[in-house]
Design an enzyme around this catalytic site. Sequence first.
Site, mmCIF file in Angstrom:
data_model
loop_
_atom_site.group_PDB
_atom_site.id
_atom_site.type_symbol
_atom_site.label_atom_id
_atom_site.label_comp_id
_atom_site.label_asym_id
_atom_site.label_seq_id
_atom_site.Cartn_x
_atom_site.Cartn_y
_atom_site.Cartn_z
ATOM 1 N N MET A 12 37.953 9.052 -32.985
ATOM 2 C CA MET A 12 39.175 9.786 -32.616
ATOM 3 C C MET A 12 39.273 9.821 -31.102
ATOM 4 O O MET A 12 38.246 9.851 -30.408
ATOM 5 C CB MET A 12 39.114 11.258 -33.073
ATOM 6 C CG MET A 12 38.819 11.495 -34.534
ATOM 7 S SD MET A 12 40.280 11.326 -35.561
ATOM 8 C CE MET A 12 39.486 11.503 -37.177
ATOM 9 N N GLY A 42 32.152 10.486 -36.569
ATOM 10 C CA GLY A 42 31.324 9.308 -36.811
ATOM 11 C C GLY A 42 30.815 8.720 -35.507
ATOM 12 O O GLY A 42 29.609 8.554 -35.293
ATOM 13 N N GLU A 141 35.534 12.433 -42.287
ATOM 14 C CA GLU A 141 36.819 12.159 -41.621
ATOM 15 C C GLU A 141 37.381 10.827 -42.080
ATOM 16 O O GLU A 141 38.499 10.466 -41.759
ATOM 17 C CB GLU A 141 36.659 12.195 -40.095
ATOM 18 C CG GLU A 141 36.442 13.616 -39.582
ATOM 19 C CD GLU A 141 36.325 13.729 -38.080
ATOM 20 O OE1 GLU A 141 36.582 14.825 -37.572
ATOM 21 O OE2 GLU A 141 35.965 12.734 -37.406
ATOM 22 N N THR A 219 23.686 24.130 -40.647
ATOM 23 C CA THR A 219 23.647 24.474 -39.219
ATOM 24 C C THR A 219 24.392 25.789 -39.029
ATOM 25 O O THR A 219 25.422 26.037 -39.659
ATOM 26 C CB THR A 219 24.242 23.354 -38.338
ATOM 27 O OG1 THR A 219 25.580 23.096 -38.744
ATOM 28 C CG2 THR A 219 23.419 22.072 -38.439
ATOM 29 N N LEU A 220 23.825 26.644 -38.163
ATOM 30 C CA LEU A 220 24.323 28.014 -38.036
ATOM 31 C C LEU A 220 24.718 28.342 -36.593
ATOM 32 O O LEU A 220 24.532 29.459 -36.118
ATOM 33 C CB LEU A 220 23.246 28.989 -38.545
ATOM 34 C CG LEU A 220 22.772 28.742 -39.989
ATOM 35 C CD1 LEU A 220 21.488 29.512 -40.278
ATOM 36 C CD2 LEU A 220 23.856 29.133 -40.993
ATOM 37 N N GLY A 221 25.261 27.360 -35.897
ATOM 38 C CA GLY A 221 25.676 27.569 -34.509
ATOM 39 C C GLY A 221 24.499 28.008 -33.651
ATOM 40 O O GLY A 221 23.398 27.460 -33.758
ATOM 41 N N ALA A 222 24.744 29.017 -32.808
ATOM 42 C CA ALA A 222 23.693 29.506 -31.901
ATOM 43 C C ALA A 222 22.498 30.087 -32.662
ATOM 44 O O ALA A 222 21.412 30.251 -32.106
ATOM 45 C CB ALA A 222 24.273 30.543 -30.961
ATOM 46 N N ASP A 245 31.065 24.442 -23.886
ATOM 47 C CA ASP A 245 31.935 23.742 -24.840
ATOM 48 C C ASP A 245 31.094 23.350 -26.057
ATOM 49 O O ASP A 245 30.251 22.461 -25.976
ATOM 50 C CB ASP A 245 32.530 22.497 -24.158
ATOM 51 C CG ASP A 245 33.552 21.776 -25.028
ATOM 52 O OD1 ASP A 245 33.689 22.130 -26.222
ATOM 53 O OD2 ASP A 245 34.203 20.853 -24.518
ATOM 54 N N ASP A 251 27.605 17.237 -34.058
ATOM 55 C CA ASP A 251 27.432 15.778 -34.000
ATOM 56 C C ASP A 251 26.187 15.411 -33.182
ATOM 57 O O ASP A 251 25.462 14.474 -33.538
ATOM 58 C CB ASP A 251 28.671 15.122 -33.385
ATOM 59 C CG ASP A 251 29.927 15.396 -34.197
ATOM 60 O OD1 ASP A 251 29.812 15.598 -35.426
ATOM 61 O OD2 ASP A 251 31.018 15.417 -33.608
#
Length: 304
Positions: A12, A42, A141, A219-222, A245, A251
């Site tokens: 993208m 990807g 995607e 996955t749980l972010g921070a 960011d 990814d």
Amino acid sequence: TSQSIVVVGSCMIDFVSYAPRLPQKGETIHGTQFVTNFGGKGANQCVAAAKLGGQTTLVARVGEDLWGDKYIANLKEQKVETKYVQKTPNFSSGIAQITVAETGDNQIVIVAGANTQLSPLDVEKAKSEISAAAVLVLQLETSVEVAVRALELCAGVSILNGAPGLSHYDARILTLPTIFCVNETEVELFTGLAVTTQKEAEIAAKFLLSKGCKSVVLTLGAQGALYVDKTECLYLSCPSVRCVDSTGAGDAFIGAFAFLLATKPDLPMAKVLESACIIASDSVTRSGTQISFPGKEILDKCPL
Ligand code: RIB
Ligand code: NA
């Protein structure tokens, strides 16, 4: 070859607006900066692995437009093998409209364009690379049919990143991959179970095992990540960093995960995932996705 990584998935062009906060429904707000970047889950995952020194091949489609040419040039610069990245007549390259808030949180709308045309036949063309790969990586995607065909051809380890999440889906996307990897919002779509606490994360991950997943990474972010399979349940924490960011952090995580599984197959899962968390955390300290992913030097900070 024995350490090769094949990613079948999306490219993208990210149109990124930085703003003080995310807008409310119906609201217009002033942003502070606008940039275009190379993105798509990807390609991001593939570039993340390549930047760490991985031997990577991408199977993907870009549009027959200026963005498509630029995208292929970018992949070459990152040393990704592009012989299976095709230009698609009459389709524009996929684009992602992204807003990033000052907190580092983001919102993304994708218009997949040429990515919708990636087909099981395209996967078939890369059959010898896919079947010889140490690690195969997929996302959603591009079509589920594409992911299923690639998984059927894979003889090594496979990671399916269930992103974007789906609430109605072919059960083979759970049962075929070695590792099914989703974040806290995606897991809710796949399971119908909300995840806000560690306990809920474990319940949702174990629910996915009961649906036929061989192993699950949530996955749980921070908060880090959770790994479960039939015998193990591991919690991995993330180093605390200043988040600029968070786009593409997942990814970076998956690219690093694939790289480590391909190059250090005997490393214990806890060390692999702890390292992937360190690499993903590092990526959120810089703007953008691929441009923010660390190079080989980060491996010195990992428990390898
Ligand atoms: O995961 C982040 C990516 O999601 C962005 O690069 C954007 O292109 C979307 O696909
Ligand atoms: Na980043």
